[in-house]
Design a protein around this motif. Sequence first.
Motif, PDB file in Angstrom:
ATOM      1  N   GLY A 185     -35.961 -73.000  13.106  1.00  0.00           N
ATOM      2  CA  GLY A 185     -35.955 -73.636  14.414  1.00  0.00           C
ATOM      3  C   GLY A 185     -35.803 -75.137  14.404  1.00  0.00           C
ATOM      4  O   GLY A 185     -35.725 -75.753  15.475  1.00  0.00           O
ATOM      5  N   THR A 186     -35.746 -75.753  13.224  1.00  0.00           N
ATOM      6  CA  THR A 186     -35.684 -77.213  13.190  1.00  0.00           C
ATOM      7  C   THR A 186     -34.329 -77.741  13.644  1.00  0.00           C
ATOM      8  O   THR A 186     -34.250 -78.782  14.313  1.00  0.00           O
ATOM      9  N   VAL A 187     -33.255 -77.042  13.307  1.00  0.00           N
ATOM     10  CA  VAL A 187     -31.929 -77.458  13.781  1.00  0.00           C
ATOM     11  C   VAL A 187     -31.883 -77.359  15.300  1.00  0.00           C
ATOM     12  O   VAL A 187     -31.396 -78.263  16.001  1.00  0.00           O
ATOM     13  N   GLU A 188     -32.388 -76.243  15.824  1.00  0.00           N
ATOM     14  CA  GLU A 188     -32.381 -76.051  17.278  1.00  0.00           C
ATOM     15  C   GLU A 188     -33.200 -77.134  17.979  1.00  0.00           C
ATOM     16  O   GLU A 188     -32.812 -77.635  19.052  1.00  0.00           O
ATOM     17  N   LEU A 189     -34.303 -77.503  17.371  1.00  0.00           N
ATOM     18  CA  LEU A 189     -35.149 -78.527  17.969  1.00  0.00           C
ATOM     19  C   LEU A 189     -34.479 -79.899  17.935  1.00  0.00           C
ATOM     20  O   LEU A 189     -34.530 -80.661  18.918  1.00  0.00           O
ATOM     21  N   LEU A 190     -33.828 -80.231  16.832  1.00  0.00           N
ATOM     22  CA  LEU A 190     -33.102 -81.500  16.754  1.00  0.00           C
ATOM     23  C   LEU A 190     -31.959 -81.548  17.759  1.00  0.00           C
ATOM     24  O   LEU A 190     -31.679 -82.601  18.350  1.00  0.00           O
ATOM     25  N   GLU A 191     -31.297 -80.407  17.961  1.00  0.00           N
ATOM     26  CA  GLU A 191     -30.216 -80.366  18.950  1.00  0.00           C
ATOM     27  C   GLU A 191     -30.767 -80.537  20.361  1.00  0.00           C
ATOM     28  O   GLU A 191     -30.149 -81.192  21.211  1.00  0.00           O
ATOM     29  N   LEU A 192     -31.932 -79.968  20.631  1.00  0.00           N
ATOM     30  CA  LEU A 192     -32.563 -80.152  21.943  1.00  0.00           C
ATOM     31  C   LEU A 192     -32.900 -81.615  22.170  1.00  0.00           C
ATOM     32  O   LEU A 192     -32.658 -82.169  23.246  1.00  0.00           O
ATOM     33  N   ILE A 193     -33.479 -82.263  21.158  1.00  0.00           N
ATOM     34  CA  ILE A 193     -33.883 -83.661  21.299  1.00  0.00           C
ATOM     35  C   ILE A 193     -32.673 -84.559  21.546  1.00  0.00           C
ATOM     36  O   ILE A 193     -32.689 -85.415  22.442  1.00  0.00           O
ATOM     37  N   THR A 194     -31.606 -84.362  20.763  1.00  0.00           N
ATOM     38  CA  THR A 194     -30.431 -85.237  20.914  1.00  0.00           C
ATOM     39  C   THR A 194     -29.627 -84.920  22.161  1.00  0.00           C
ATOM     40  O   THR A 194     -29.055 -85.815  22.783  1.00  0.00           O
ATOM     41  N   GLY A 195     -29.592 -83.635  22.558  1.00  0.00           N
ATOM     42  CA  GLY A 195     -28.768 -83.265  23.699  1.00  0.00           C
ATOM     43  C   GLY A 195     -29.498 -83.214  25.024  1.00  0.00           C
ATOM     44  O   GLY A 195     -28.910 -83.477  26.077  1.00  0.00           O
ATOM     45  N   GLY A 196     -30.799 -82.876  24.997  1.00  0.00           N
ATOM     46  CA  GLY A 196     -31.523 -82.657  26.242  1.00  0.00           C
ATOM     47  C   GLY A 196     -32.505 -83.740  26.624  1.00  0.00           C
ATOM     48  O   GLY A 196     -32.781 -83.937  27.808  1.00  0.00           O
ATOM     49  N   PHE A 197     -33.079 -84.446  25.656  1.00  0.00           N
ATOM     50  CA  PHE A 197     -34.046 -85.484  25.986  1.00  0.00           C
ATOM     51  C   PHE A 197     -33.317 -86.756  26.410  1.00  0.00           C
ATOM     52  O   PHE A 197     -32.219 -87.049  25.923  1.00  0.00           O
ATOM     53  N   PRO A 198     -33.916 -87.527  27.305  1.00  0.00           N
ATOM     54  CA  PRO A 198     -33.221 -88.710  27.841  1.00  0.00           C
ATOM     55  C   PRO A 198     -33.111 -89.837  26.824  1.00  0.00           C
ATOM     56  O   PRO A 198     -33.914 -89.953  25.892  1.00  0.00           O
ATOM     57  N   THR A 199     -32.110 -90.679  27.032  1.00  0.00           N
ATOM     58  CA  THR A 199     -31.992 -91.907  26.255  1.00  0.00           C
ATOM     59  C   THR A 199     -32.923 -92.951  26.860  1.00  0.00           C
ATOM     60  O   THR A 199     -33.362 -92.813  28.015  1.00  0.00           O
ATOM     61  N   PRO A 200     -33.243 -94.008  26.138  1.00  0.00           N
ATOM     62  CA  PRO A 200     -34.065 -95.072  26.725  1.00  0.00           C
ATOM     63  C   PRO A 200     -33.443 -95.677  27.983  1.00  0.00           C
ATOM     64  O   PRO A 200     -34.165 -96.195  28.847  1.00  0.00           O
ATOM     65  N   GLU A 201     -32.116 -95.609  28.096  1.00  0.00           N
ATOM     66  CA  GLU A 201     -31.452 -96.161  29.286  1.00  0.00           C
ATOM     67  C   GLU A 201     -31.799 -95.382  30.548  1.00  0.00           C
ATOM     68  O   GLU A 201     -31.690 -95.901  31.657  1.00  0.00           O
ATOM     69  N   GLU A 202     -32.201 -94.111  30.384  1.00  0.00           N
ATOM     70  CA  GLU A 202     -32.495 -93.262  31.538  1.00  0.00           C
ATOM     71  C   GLU A 202     -33.943 -93.358  32.007  1.00  0.00           C
ATOM     72  O   GLU A 202     -34.296 -92.771  33.019  1.00  0.00           O
ATOM     73  N   ARG A 203     -34.776 -94.059  31.261  1.00  0.00           N
ATOM     74  CA  ARG A 203     -36.185 -94.169  31.617  1.00  0.00           C
ATOM     75  C   ARG A 203     -36.464 -95.501  32.291  1.00  0.00           C
ATOM     76  O   ARG A 203     -35.870 -96.530  31.956  1.00  0.00           O
ATOM     77  N   GLU A 204     -37.379 -95.501  33.244  1.00  0.00           N
ATOM     78  CA  GLU A 204     -37.720 -96.718  33.974  1.00  0.00           C
ATOM     79  C   GLU A 204     -38.568 -97.637  33.105  1.00  0.00           C
ATOM     80  O   GLU A 204     -39.522 -97.201  32.457  1.00  0.00           O
ATOM     81  N   ILE A 205     -38.227 -98.918  33.097  1.00  0.00           N
ATOM     82  CA  ILE A 205     -38.968 -99.902  32.306  1.00  0.00           C
ATOM     83  C   ILE A 205     -40.190-100.367  33.105  1.00  0.00           C
ATOM     84  O   ILE A 205     -40.107-100.568  34.327  1.00  0.00           O
ATOM     85  N   PRO A 206     -41.338-100.525  32.450  1.00  0.00           N
ATOM     86  CA  PRO A 206     -42.521-101.025  33.168  1.00  0.00           C
ATOM     87  C   PRO A 206     -42.239-102.352  33.858  1.00  0.00           C
ATOM     88  O   PRO A 206     -41.406-103.147  33.410  1.00  0.00           O
ATOM     89  N   LEU A 207     -42.951-102.599  34.950  1.00  0.00           N
ATOM     90  CA  LEU A 207     -42.771-103.836  35.702  1.00  0.00           C
ATOM     91  C   LEU A 207     -43.150-105.042  34.849  1.00  0.00           C
ATOM     92  O   LEU A 207     -44.059-104.981  34.015  1.00  0.00           O
ATOM     93  N   VAL A 208     -42.452-106.144  35.074  1.00  0.00           N
ATOM     94  CA  VAL A 208     -42.750-107.381  34.355  1.00  0.00           C
ATOM     95  C   VAL A 208     -42.979-108.504  35.353  1.00  0.00           C
ATOM     96  O   VAL A 208     -42.434-108.510  36.458  1.00  0.00           O
ATOM     97  N   THR A 209     -43.811-109.451  34.950  1.00  0.00           N
ATOM     98  CA  THR A 209     -44.042-110.679  35.706  1.00  0.00           C
ATOM     99  C   THR A 209     -44.002-111.835  34.716  1.00  0.00           C
ATOM    100  O   THR A 209     -43.847-111.639  33.509  1.00  0.00           O
TER     101      THR A 209
END
Length: 733
Positions: free
Chosen positions: A294-318
């Motif tokens: 299942g490790t290949v399947e899991l790596l494929e899920l992570i690379t194909g299904g999990f979001p990139t950092p660009e898709e996540r909201e960045i915490p607010l800054v001041t």
Amino acid sequence: MGDRTSTHPGAAGRAPVADRPGSIRNVVLVGHRGSGKTTLVEALALTSGAVGRAGRVEDGDSLSDHDGIEHRQQRSVQLSLVPVQWRGTKINLLDTPGYADFVGELRAGLRAADAALFVVSAADGVNGSTRLLWEECAAVGMPRALVITHLEASRADFGEMTEVCRQVFGADDPDAVLPLYLPLHGEPGRDGHAPVAGLIGLLSRRIFDYSSGERAERAPDPGHLPLIEEARNRLIEGIIAESEDETLMDRYLGGAEIDVQTLVADLEKAVARGSFHPVLAAAPAAGGARQGLGTVELLELITGGFPTPEEREIPLVTTPDGRPRAPLSCDPDGPLAAEVVKTSSDPYVGRMSLVRVFSGTLRPDATVHVSGHGMADRGHEDHDEDERVGALSAPFGRQQRQLPRAVAGDLACVAKLSRAETGDTLSDKDDPLLMEPWVMPDPLLPVAVEAHGRADEDRLSQGLARLTAEDPTLRLEQNPDTRQVVLWCMGEAHRDVALERLRTRCGVRVDAVPHKVALRETFAEPAAGRGRHVKQSGGHGQYAVCEITVEPLPAGSGIEFVDRVVGGAVPRQFIPSVEKGVRAQAARGVAAGHPLVDFRVTLTDGKAHSVDSSDAAFQTAGALALREAASGARIHLLEPVAEVRVSVPDEYVGTVMSDLSGRRGRVVGTEQIPGGTTLVRAEVPETGLDRYAVDLRSLTHGTGRFARSYARHEPVPRQLAARIREQAESGVV
């Protein structure tokens, strides 16, 4: 996703480097103790080629090597990073402790990650704390998937455990928690247990056979088809229900065959936005095999299904002084904004900081601005200064492999940040920023410590400062009433680790002593007293007499001093001396050695001598007068009472309320919370709360949470007060 084949290895022993955020995935592994998170991380590293053989990096060091504390306690106690590479994508795997005491490390992992992988043991199931963590991730919209481990256990049942996960994690929508694969069992052994030898891909209708130690793909046997179709139809319906294409369901219900590529694309989108949570299975490689099940399947899920950092909201800054700033984006060319998510000490290079870069690019030897971080109440001072960054690196076992840079979205270890602590923000020195902090749990178990010997006294303060800099879930308190140094911890395991780190890392031996609660005393009735301090021993003597009356005041009034002397019986210059003596005696106590509070003293009369009266003499007389007044009056011993708010599942409400009553607590109300939870409000003497953090976890099987705040001081029951006074007189306390 997982139905794609890949034999792409990573570069064994080399730290992967990312040049753009789109080629990064940050994944935190969550699960209870013993669920197999660390073993799974090592299996993924092996399959990706980051290590050469099971659990070993190229030079023989173990990926699972941690500090000696973890080996001695046989548990993970800190967040660890393992970077691997798969099909051109860098995956930062964040392994978190499974024990509830180290939830601070887990919260740091959640902050650094963009998706969560919940690891569930098929042998042990889902515990209450894992359920609470799922709800935390859901509250912030973090994408989640599940992987079931320990399928080799004799009582393991993938189908049964998947159904448990659907009920627990899919309470609102069970069809959003479905398996992508079914286990393929081999021939039963002598004990009748059939081991899992491969996986059946539901979307592709293909078998992925791991029995040889390498992943091999083939067509299913005819006997597998009915099982595949039933589970496949259920999975397709779940995917289509989450699809953004509203025509897809009509086409499917109309009998149209939806092509696999469309289903996989919709599945990946649903996983990335956190609306669908696939269930997978995994097991480490056996013998000399290179790929765990299942490790290949899991790596494929992570690379194909999990979001990139660009898709996540960045915490607010001041700005550091609180002025708002425009929201940042995950841009390597943008302004630098990074955050220290973990601080640790390395015996060779000193302090190491694990940093998540949210914007810009962090480079070695750059000068950055350190801002943070609003936790002065826990012993962490605020920072607003420039500091030079040391080398950037990625961990490989106990080694650190150098990195040339860390772009937006990436994680890296930074050396020689001597001032930055966990939670601090790193930014450009010419454009300083401050990131909104993440919520840290309150430590609720007090541990009073004393230096073991004289040599330890000199190092204790520095050691405690270093300890709290590394761990923001610790709170350091110097209690002025009890004169104790108190470490507030998350639980007993957290306490043991903190004290051992003091000894092994900081070279400070300490003894844990009983924690004292800040008791107080007060007058229960009016009283009067006379203080006479007369001594003659040649030369100037000492002469002062004062008479006072005392009356109790309402709680919180403090100490009032009133001058009612007439005729100059006490000279004006000595009246402040009497007050000073009264207040000094009140601080020392009059009954059991605890501060005396909430009373009014009226100075009514006195006597002075033209030669022998002095400031010191009248201070002593004032103290004696207060002690005499107390000797003839009833004195109440007061104890602090806390307002306690306990959140528990409904089935434990009766148990919790009964336990609170046993601690002399008064339940003042309950409130129903959606989701089968009740909030119990109570007022409990603090003497009954010392171990409540530990006991509540035991009573509720890890599902209860509580918060406490000071309410007021109240009289101690008569029998208990008498016992405390006896102990004070005998020198026990």
